[in-house]
Scaffold this motif. Structure first.
Motif: not given
Length: 296
Positions: A18-30, A220-227
């Motif tokens: 679920g978090l991976l799905m949410m992270k994949s949209r971080s660049a597109h969402l405010p 997720f907007h400022s950091a890589r998900g891997i971190i």
């Protein structure tokens, strides 16, 4: 107990997905900050991928409740770290994120700590009496400690502060979930609806988990998900581990070797969190978002 710890592993996998799905949209969402918090959250809820990820996480959380109702919260918390490894692998393969040597050391420490925990399971667990007053005091102190990194400019800019506070919030949510199940079991003949509305821990876990989701999505907007995810996940597990011992009377295994492995797993979790918090690299630029910005 092995059955419920297995359920916890399945829960961790679903929550990581679920978090991976949410992270994949971080660049597109405010980002949800300042006066735009409500508007940003509404935008998240309108995004099919993001809301789908939230739904998958909700199923994982339901399984977590089942697991924590019958197994010590500190044990379930560390088993939940299996989802961190899955998230990291998926971030590399699917999202194209990369980690340096220091970061891989932190991630590896989390995985090795989980293995040590598994080897200590045969010694069994003991639980004492739940102390609500102690849990309240522990929660207040942790909330203050979790807010402290928000005052450090570098941690704010890197997204680490939001990830840290999200981990504290999720961890408190885990403790409130355990407390909720304790109260439900002791509720006796009272109706389920009455036990839900009269249980203060229900409201506590709702607020804690909503705050954790918002803070993690912001990170997720400022950091890589891997971190961001391993850092948040490590802290969200340290909190129930400590809280389980302080407020629920959970104890280490009786055998010296099993106890040493359990302590080693806890220490590795803390060390891994410290390694990951020191990362300064930013998330890779999303090619779709970058192309849209240029065209606009």
């Amino acid at each position: 107990m092995i059955l419920y710890l297995s359920i916890a592993i399945v829960a961790s996998v679903l929550m990581a997905l679920g978090l991976l799905m949410m992270k994949s949209r971080s660049a597109h969402l405010p980002m949800a900050a300042g006066a735009h918090v409500i508007g940003a959250i509404v935008a998240w809820l309108r995004d099919p991928m993001w809301i789908g990820g939230l739904g998958v996480q909700t199923v994982g959380w339901a399984l977590y409740v089942i697991a924590v109702s019958r197994a010590p919260v500190s044990m379930v918390a560390v088993m939940m770290q299996g989802g961190i490894a899955l998230f990291v692998i998926a971030s590399v393969v699917i999202l194209g994120e990369r980690a340096n040597g220091r970061e891989w050391a932190g991630i590896g420490a989390i995985v090795f700590g989980m293995l040590m925990l598994t080897l200590s399971l045969q010694a069994g667990e003991t639980e004492g009496e739940f102390e609500p007053g102690t849990l309240l005091m522990f929660s207040a102190l942790l909330a203050v400690a979790g807010l402290a990194p928000m005052a450090v400019a570098r941690l704010n800019a890197s997204g680490a502060a939001a990830a840290i506070l999200s981990g504290v919030a999720f961890g408190l949510g885990g403790l409130f979930t355990k407390a909720m199940t304790e109260e439900f079991i002791a509720g006796g003949a009272a109706s389920l609806a009455l036990r839900i509305v009269s249980n203060p821990y229900v409201y506590g876990l709702i607020v804690a988990n909503i705050a954790g989701i918002v803070l993690l999505q912001n990170s997720f907007h400022s950091a890589r998900g891997i971190i961001a995810m391993p850092l948040s996940g490590a802290l969200s597990n340290i909190v129930p581990i400590a809280g389980g011992m302080i407020a629920f009377g959970e104890r280490l295994p009786a055998g010296s070797m099993a106890a040493a492995m359990r302590v080693g797993a806890f220490v590795l979790t803390i060390a891994a969190g410290a390694l990951l918090a020191g990362s300064r690299e930013q998330p890779p630029e999303d090619p779709i978002a970058a192309r849209a910005a240029v065209e606009s």
